[in-house]
Structures are given as structure tokens and as C-alpha cells.
Design a protein around this motif. Structure first.
Motif, mmCIF file in Angstrom:
data_model
loop_
_atom_site.group_PDB
_atom_site.id
_atom_site.type_symbol
_atom_site.label_atom_id
_atom_site.label_comp_id
_atom_site.label_asym_id
_atom_site.label_seq_id
_atom_site.Cartn_x
_atom_site.Cartn_y
_atom_site.Cartn_z
ATOM 1 N N GLY A 120 0.809 -1.203 0.000
ATOM 2 C CA GLY A 120 0.000 0.000 0.000
ATOM 3 C C GLY A 120 0.849 1.261 0.000
ATOM 4 O O GLY A 120 0.537 2.234 -0.695
ATOM 5 N N ALA A 121 1.940 1.238 0.773
ATOM 6 C CA ALA A 121 2.830 2.393 0.829
ATOM 7 C C ALA A 121 3.526 2.615 -0.516
ATOM 8 O O ALA A 121 3.698 3.758 -0.949
ATOM 9 C CB ALA A 121 3.865 2.193 1.936
ATOM 10 N N CYS A 122 3.914 1.531 -1.175
ATOM 11 C CA CYS A 122 4.557 1.641 -2.491
ATOM 12 C C CYS A 122 3.592 2.237 -3.509
ATOM 13 O O CYS A 122 3.964 3.099 -4.316
ATOM 14 C CB CYS A 122 5.027 0.269 -2.966
ATOM 15 N N ASN A 123 2.350 1.786 -3.475
ATOM 16 C CA ASN A 123 1.352 2.302 -4.408
ATOM 17 C C ASN A 123 1.085 3.783 -4.177
ATOM 18 O O ASN A 123 0.854 4.550 -5.126
ATOM 19 C CB ASN A 123 0.044 1.518 -4.275
ATOM 20 N N ALA A 124 1.123 4.202 -2.902
ATOM 21 C CA ALA A 124 0.871 5.605 -2.580
ATOM 22 C C ALA A 124 2.034 6.503 -2.972
ATOM 23 O O ALA A 124 1.828 7.669 -3.348
ATOM 24 C CB ALA A 124 0.591 5.747 -1.087
ATOM 25 N N ALA A 125 3.264 5.977 -2.907
ATOM 26 C CA ALA A 125 4.452 6.815 -3.117
ATOM 27 C C ALA A 125 4.983 6.790 -4.538
ATOM 28 O O ALA A 125 5.662 7.732 -4.966
ATOM 29 C CB ALA A 125 5.553 6.385 -2.153
ATOM 30 N N ILE A 126 4.718 5.703 -5.286
ATOM 31 C CA ILE A 126 5.313 5.527 -6.613
ATOM 32 C C ILE A 126 4.220 5.613 -7.676
ATOM 33 O O ILE A 126 3.207 4.908 -7.582
ATOM 34 C CB ILE A 126 6.039 4.171 -6.700
ATOM 35 N N PRO A 127 4.404 6.451 -8.710
ATOM 36 C CA PRO A 127 3.380 6.596 -9.758
ATOM 37 C C PRO A 127 3.048 5.259 -10.417
ATOM 38 O O PRO A 127 3.923 4.404 -10.590
ATOM 39 C CB PRO A 127 4.026 7.557 -10.758
ATOM 40 N N GLY A 128 1.806 5.084 -10.793
ATOM 41 C CA GLY A 128 1.359 3.828 -11.379
ATOM 42 C C GLY A 128 2.049 3.478 -12.681
ATOM 43 O O GLY A 128 2.168 2.295 -13.021
#
Length: 302
Positions: free
Chosen positions: A260-268
Motif C-alpha cells: 500500500g505504501a509503495c502504491n501511494a508513493a510511486i506513480p502507477g
């Protein structure tokens, strides 16, 4: 009102405790031990995944979740990021250097050994020595002890060769030998570089500590070797590091939280960076490994 003592932890993903629940991070284990003497001790964790020492670093960015590997805030910035009174800090834990060298250089079988040697000395000796000077200036109370933790063999001669490509793929490196090269020779090159970084970073960090102590009238910096052996590397016989499962999934305790943190911090649109972030625990101390770090720090305190 009397002030509260703090344990301040600075550095990269190792003291952050990549992949570990809070109660299993070695900074928490050390804090819990110190609370046996002083229950009022407060843990202040500034370390995070991906942090570089960052001397001369000019890029600033807002802090993201500690599981997401990003360079800033640099460890130098972390030193200045403690909001309390430095005199209230009896213990500082700090590490650094591996992200300045770059794990992709350590795992790359084709990087020249002399180049890796120079990078290791530059960052684990030169940069660490300067970081320690900055740390001692910030935490200048002579009662403050600073513990510098070392690294470990990421891969070793005890690692299972057929599993090594998983770790190389994670970091975008060539995972199979080129034509005319034997698999065993390819594996040996990777291991050779991991062992070089482990042994030379240990010597360099110890030298940085020794020299900083010699420059002061009251030496208070201690180097802590966590005591890993080749049997404790990734995919080895007694691993103290998280690895990757056969289906390329991570093995750690906070997989869903980090995703979840990766998805929030890194553009899709940056799918590769997200995939690497999802598996960022690989190569970091697991529950047993974190306990070994804590035990080594306790021993150094005695």
C-alpha cells in the motif's frame, strides 16, 4: 518538568527494520532493554529504507513511508531532524553507506572489483567519518554514546546458486550467465562482490570510528559488528536475512502494508519501481537477524 531520555536511530533500511513489525526491529529491542533501567525512555526512529549518507546531496523531498526505498531525507538530514534537545539523548544508533555504494553495484557480477573497492572506501570510510563528525557535533553531550552498526554478507558461498537469479532480477540485473560462461562461474562473481563489500565495509566503518575517536578527548563512538557469517546470507543454510519465495513473493511480516505504501508513493506508470518496492525486504535482517543486531549492541553497551 524533568526531560525524557531518547534513543535516536539514524540510517538506512537496516536500522529502519525493513520488512519487520515494530516490535521486531532492533531499535525497538534496544529501547525495550534500556527501559528496564529507565521506563521513561522514548524511541525516535528517523532511519528509513533507501537512505543515503548524502554528503553534498541537494535534493529535498517530503518523507514517505519508511518501507519505500528513497534516498532523502539523507542520513545527514536525519541528524538535524531530531526535534528534541540533544542533551536528552543518551544513545544514538547509526549506520550508512550501502545505498551510496548502491546495491546494484554490489550484486553486479560485471562491475570491476577495484571500482567496488573504491566506492566502498569512499562511502563507508570517508562519508561515514564525516557523518560521525556531524553526529557528534549535533549530539555533543559527552554522555551520549554513538553506536555504528555494520553490514553483512548479502549472498555467500553458502547461498543456493539456483535461487540467486531471483535477487538479481529484483534489482534489474542480468540473472543468467552470458553464452560460454558456466553458471557456477557467474554465481562466483556475484558472491565475490558481496563478500568484498561485507569485509571491506566492516574494515572501513571500524576505521572511521577509530579515527573519529582519536580526534576527540572523550571517545564515545563504538562500532558494532552484528556477527553474521556466510551461513546467514540470503538463501543460505541459516539465513538471518529475508529472501524471496519460489514464486517471487517476499517473505517478510509487512507485505500488505508495504504494498500500500509503495502504491501511494510511486506513480502507477512506473511499474518496475513498484515491483521492486513490493519486494524491498529481500536482503534485510529477518526476525532472527534483527535479534542478532540487538544482542551485539547490548554487548557493546556492557
Amino acid at each position: 518538568m524533568p526531560s525524557m531520555p531518547y534513543l535516536v536511530t539514524l540510517g538506512d533500511s537496516v536500522p529502519w527494520g525493513q520488512g519487520l513489525l515494530p516490535e521486531h526491529k532492533f531499535s525497538r529491542l534496544v529501547a525495550d532493554e534500556l527501559r528496564q533501567t529507565d521506563p521513561s525512555l522514548i524511541e525516535h526512529l528517523l532511519a528509513h529504507s533507501g537512505a543515503v549518507i548524502g554528503l553534498g546531496h541537494t535534493v529535498t523531498a517530503a518523507r514517505v513511508h519508511g518501507e519505500v526505498p528513497v534516498g532523502p531525507p539523507t542520513i545527514v538530514e536525519q541528524v538535524g531532524g531530531f526535534p528534541g534537545e540533544p542533551a536528552d539523548v543518551p544513545v544514538v544508533l547509526v549506520n550508512g553507506g550501502i545505498n551510496d555504494v548502491d546495491i546494484r553495484n554490489i550484486l553486479n557480477p560485471f562491475i570491476r572489483l577495484d571500482a567496488l573497492h573504491r566506492m566502498t572506501i569512499e562511502h563507508c570510510y570517508d562519508s561515514m567519518r564525516r557523518l560521525l563528525e556531524i553526529t557528534l557535533q549535533r549530539f555533543s553531550d559527552p554522555r551520549t554514546a554513538v553506536f555504528v552498526t555494520g553490514y553483512y554478507p548479502i549472498l555467500s558461498r553458502d547461498s543456493q546458486p539456483f535461487r540467486v537469479p531471483r535477487l538479481l532480477l529484483l534489482h534489474g540485473l542480468q540473472a543468467e550467465p552470458p553464452p560460454a560462461m558456466m553458471v557456477s562461474s557467474f554465481f562466483d562473481l556475484v558472491v565475490e562482490r558481496c563478500l568484498l563489500f561485507w569485509t571491506e565495509s566492516t574494515l572501513a566503518l571500524q576505521q572511521a570510528v577509530d579515527e573519529v575517536n582519536r580526534e576527540t578527548s572523550d571517545p564515545r563512538v563504538v562500532f558494532v559488528d552484528p556477527g553474521y557469517t556466510e551461513e546467514n546470507a540470503v538463501f543460505a543454510s541459516d539465513p538471518w536475512l529475508w529472501g524471496l519465495n519460489s514464486d517471487f513473493t517476499p517473505q517478510d511480516e509487512v507485505v500488505a502494508e508495504r504494498r500500500g505504501a509503495c502504491n501511494a508513493a510511486i506513480p502507477g506508470h512506473d511499474g518496475l519501481a513498484r515491483e521492486q518496492c513490493y519486494r524491498a525486504s529481500a536482503g534485510h535482517p529477518n526476525v532472527a537477524g534483527a535479534r542478532k543486531y540487538a544482542d551485539a549492541i547490548f554487548h557493546a553497551m556492557s
